[in-house]
Design an enzyme around this catalytic site. Sequence first.
Site, PDB file in Angstrom:
ATOM      1  N   SER A  94       6.375   3.406  13.167  1.00 13.37           N
ATOM      2  CA  SER A  94       4.945   3.609  13.402  1.00 13.37           C
ATOM      3  C   SER A  94       4.729   4.324  14.723  1.00 13.37           C
ATOM      4  O   SER A  94       5.488   4.129  15.686  1.00 13.37           O
ATOM      5  CB  SER A  94       4.279   2.233  13.454  1.00 13.37           C
ATOM      6  OG  SER A  94       2.967   2.337  13.940  1.00 13.37           O
TER       7      SER A  94
ATOM      8  N   ASN B  87      -1.592   7.658  11.080  1.00 10.86           N
ATOM      9  CA  ASN B  87      -2.567   6.761  10.435  1.00 10.86           C
ATOM     10  C   ASN B  87      -2.684   7.062   8.937  1.00 10.86           C
ATOM     11  O   ASN B  87      -3.495   7.918   8.548  1.00 10.86           O
ATOM     12  CB  ASN B  87      -3.934   6.897  11.114  1.00 10.86           C
ATOM     13  CG  ASN B  87      -3.950   6.271  12.507  1.00 10.86           C
ATOM     14  OD1 ASN B  87      -3.144   6.610  13.358  1.00 10.86           O
ATOM     15  ND2 ASN B  87      -4.863   5.348  12.737  1.00 10.86           N
TER      16      ASN B  87
ATOM     17  N   TYR C 238       5.076   6.801  11.209  1.00 13.41           N
ATOM     18  CA  TYR C 238       3.812   7.197  10.578  1.00 13.41           C
ATOM     19  C   TYR C 238       2.684   7.142  11.608  1.00 13.41           C
ATOM     20  O   TYR C 238       2.591   6.199  12.383  1.00 13.41           O
ATOM     21  CB  TYR C 238       3.402   6.236   9.461  1.00 13.41           C
ATOM     22  CG  TYR C 238       4.432   5.821   8.452  1.00 13.41           C
ATOM     23  CD1 TYR C 238       5.578   6.561   8.195  1.00 13.41           C
ATOM     24  CD2 TYR C 238       4.221   4.655   7.706  1.00 13.41           C
ATOM     25  CE1 TYR C 238       6.482   6.153   7.229  1.00 13.41           C
ATOM     26  CE2 TYR C 238       5.127   4.241   6.739  1.00 13.41           C
ATOM     27  CZ  TYR C 238       6.267   4.984   6.514  1.00 13.41           C
ATOM     28  OH  TYR C 238       7.161   4.564   5.574  1.00 13.41           O
TER      29      TYR C 238
ATOM     30  N   LEU D 279       5.973 -10.520  -1.976  1.00 15.50           N
ATOM     31  CA  LEU D 279       4.557 -10.596  -2.380  1.00 15.50           C
ATOM     32  C   LEU D 279       3.692 -11.337  -1.365  1.00 15.50           C
ATOM     33  O   LEU D 279       2.626 -11.844  -1.710  1.00 15.50           O
ATOM     34  CB  LEU D 279       4.424 -11.237  -3.786  1.00 15.50           C
ATOM     35  CG  LEU D 279       5.232 -10.559  -4.900  1.00 15.50           C
ATOM     36  CD1 LEU D 279       5.009 -11.287  -6.243  1.00 15.50           C
ATOM     37  CD2 LEU D 279       4.843  -9.086  -5.052  1.00 15.50           C
TER      38      LEU D 279
ATOM     39  N   TYR E 123       0.830  -1.221   0.000  1.00 19.35           N
ATOM     40  CA  TYR E 123       0.000   0.000   0.000  1.00 19.35           C
ATOM     41  C   TYR E 123       0.862   1.268   0.000  1.00 19.35           C
ATOM     42  O   TYR E 123       0.795   2.089  -0.929  1.00 19.35           O
ATOM     43  CB  TYR E 123      -0.922  -0.049   1.224  1.00 19.35           C
ATOM     44  CG  TYR E 123      -1.658   1.238   1.521  1.00 19.35           C
ATOM     45  CD1 TYR E 123      -2.281   1.977   0.510  1.00 19.35           C
ATOM     46  CD2 TYR E 123      -1.744   1.719   2.834  1.00 19.35           C
ATOM     47  CE1 TYR E 123      -2.964   3.160   0.798  1.00 19.35           C
ATOM     48  CE2 TYR E 123      -2.427   2.886   3.121  1.00 19.35           C
ATOM     49  CZ  TYR E 123      -3.025   3.603   2.102  1.00 19.35           C
ATOM     50  OH  TYR E 123      -3.693   4.769   2.392  1.00 19.35           O
TER      51      TYR E 123
ATOM     52  N   LYS F 130       8.799  -3.244  15.615  1.00 20.47           N
ATOM     53  CA  LYS F 130       9.193  -2.009  14.928  1.00 20.47           C
ATOM     54  C   LYS F 130      10.198  -1.240  15.800  1.00 20.47           C
ATOM     55  O   LYS F 130      11.171  -0.692  15.302  1.00 20.47           O
ATOM     56  CB  LYS F 130       7.968  -1.116  14.649  1.00 20.47           C
ATOM     57  CG  LYS F 130       6.893  -1.715  13.767  1.00 20.47           C
ATOM     58  CD  LYS F 130       7.360  -2.111  12.396  1.00 20.47           C
ATOM     59  CE  LYS F 130       7.546  -0.970  11.440  1.00 20.47           C
ATOM     60  NZ  LYS F 130       7.859  -1.472  10.063  1.00 20.47           N
TER      61      LYS F 130
ATOM     62  N   TYR G  11       3.777  -6.478  17.298  1.00 25.87           N
ATOM     63  CA  TYR G  11       4.036  -5.657  16.104  1.00 25.87           C
ATOM     64  C   TYR G  11       4.811  -4.399  16.492  1.00 25.87           C
ATOM     65  O   TYR G  11       5.868  -4.086  15.933  1.00 25.87           O
ATOM     66  CB  TYR G  11       2.714  -5.288  15.410  1.00 25.87           C
ATOM     67  CG  TYR G  11       2.885  -4.174  14.388  1.00 25.87           C
ATOM     68  CD1 TYR G  11       3.616  -4.386  13.226  1.00 25.87           C
ATOM     69  CD2 TYR G  11       2.336  -2.906  14.604  1.00 25.87           C
ATOM     70  CE1 TYR G  11       3.803  -3.351  12.304  1.00 25.87           C
ATOM     71  CE2 TYR G  11       2.506  -1.879  13.691  1.00 25.87           C
ATOM     72  CZ  TYR G  11       3.241  -2.112  12.541  1.00 25.87           C
ATOM     73  OH  TYR G  11       3.435  -1.088  11.635  1.00 25.87           O
TER      74      TYR G  11
ATOM     75  N   ASP H 171      10.315  -7.314  -3.090  1.00 30.82           N
ATOM     76  CA  ASP H 171       9.095  -7.670  -2.350  1.00 30.82           C
ATOM     77  C   ASP H 171       8.878  -9.174  -2.482  1.00 30.82           C
ATOM     78  O   ASP H 171       9.060  -9.729  -3.569  1.00 30.82           O
ATOM     79  CB  ASP H 171       7.888  -6.888  -2.922  1.00 30.82           C
ATOM     80  CG  ASP H 171       6.713  -6.811  -1.946  1.00 30.82           C
ATOM     81  OD1 ASP H 171       6.231  -7.881  -1.531  1.00 30.82           O
ATOM     82  OD2 ASP H 171       6.281  -5.693  -1.615  1.00 30.82           O
TER      83      ASP H 171
END
Length: 340
Positions: free
Chosen positions: A126, A180, A178, A35, A13, A154, A150, A33
Amino acid sequence: MTRKVLLTGGCGYIGSHICMELIKQGFTPVILDNLCNSSTIPLRRIEQLTGQPIPFIEGDIRNEATLERLFSEHAIEATIHLAGLKSVAESVAKPISYYQNNFAGTLPLCEVMQRHGVKRFIYSSSATVYGLTAQSPIREDAPTAPASPYGQSKLMAEIALRDIAHADPQWKIAILRYFNPVGAHASGQIGEHPNGVPNNLMPYVSQVATGRRPFIQVFGSDYPTPDGTGVRDYLHVCDLADAHLCALRWLDGAQGIRTFNLGTGRGYSVLEIIDAYEKACGHPLPRQFLDRRPGDVASYHADPGLAVDELRWRATRDIEDMCRDAWNWQSHNPNGYVES
Ligand code: NAD
Ligand code: WQD
């Protein structure tokens, strides 16, 4: 000679939007990637939109042989590292996968980069690394205390990057936290389409808007916020992509490692998001009020001042832009990426 930038997780994304922006600004993104949560369809769409071929390597960041080959074949000048797993709920059930991908996976990447003398690195972190009790607006020096594997994974990668930068002053590293990210590219050709039931608010609302799901579940209406629903700092994914280009330029003059919050600096409630989305899609969106989701906080937003001052970056798109572009993508791609 264009400047080559390795984009791990570039089919995902956020990566696909950064890929688009890199090409727009004259860089050549090289995508790595595996995938596991994406396909190459976004890359083909970006190639069509930009007229540029995109070098793509299907492979895993944990595979050193793949990385060796990639850095031998491409004169990479910097890495933007997005590859990883991102579901808070899944990380509670599968912590090993999260530590392997997000934390351990960062190490071979840095090792191979170091061997090849490539020492410019942008890391996708994040806001989830902050503790649940962090005071908003959240600054980068707020205490970290992630509440999930998670978030821990990070933060552990961040810690490793700090030690790498301290051991060798030639490394230049930007850690981007980041808040949201939502929305989609204005072309409506790339966007977010999670597998299965969306965990996050915006993709869920989008799927209610297309009729794929019957109603929005609003988790909690008794928070100490103006309308009782949770408040978050939503950020347009194209503003987020712009920030990576600013960070690339910042690395040119930088030394060492620095952490930046990426958010707009203001929060919107769940009901404000639903209202804005109704305006974008032009019809009412049914909703049901449920109990609070375990682990959620009432409200948080970023202090993006450091990114404004040092990266020379500021979010320019507002909630109307976010919902309009999310709807443009979702209404044209109700089933996500499907071969055309
Ligand atoms: P995404 O799942 O759409 O993209 C991640 C990409 O990484 C996918 O294409 C996946 O196939 C690939 N990948 C995963 N593990 C890999 C591995 N071991 N080797 C190679 N490729 C691998 O997720 P996204 O929303 O684009 O998020 C990108 C990054 O941004 C992640 O690191 C995530 O932690 C971070 N982030 C995301 C958000 C968010 O809300 N989306 C918020 C903060 C931070
Ligand atoms: C936003 C608000 C929910 C879904 C998550 C990760 C974080 C980061 C961004 C990666 C909250 C409410 C949600 C729904 C709802 N990702 N909600 N109905 O939890 O702030 O952050 O994504 O790093 O790590 O935790 O985002 O979109 O899930 O929730 O009412 O169906 O919407 O309670 O108030 P969150 P979200």
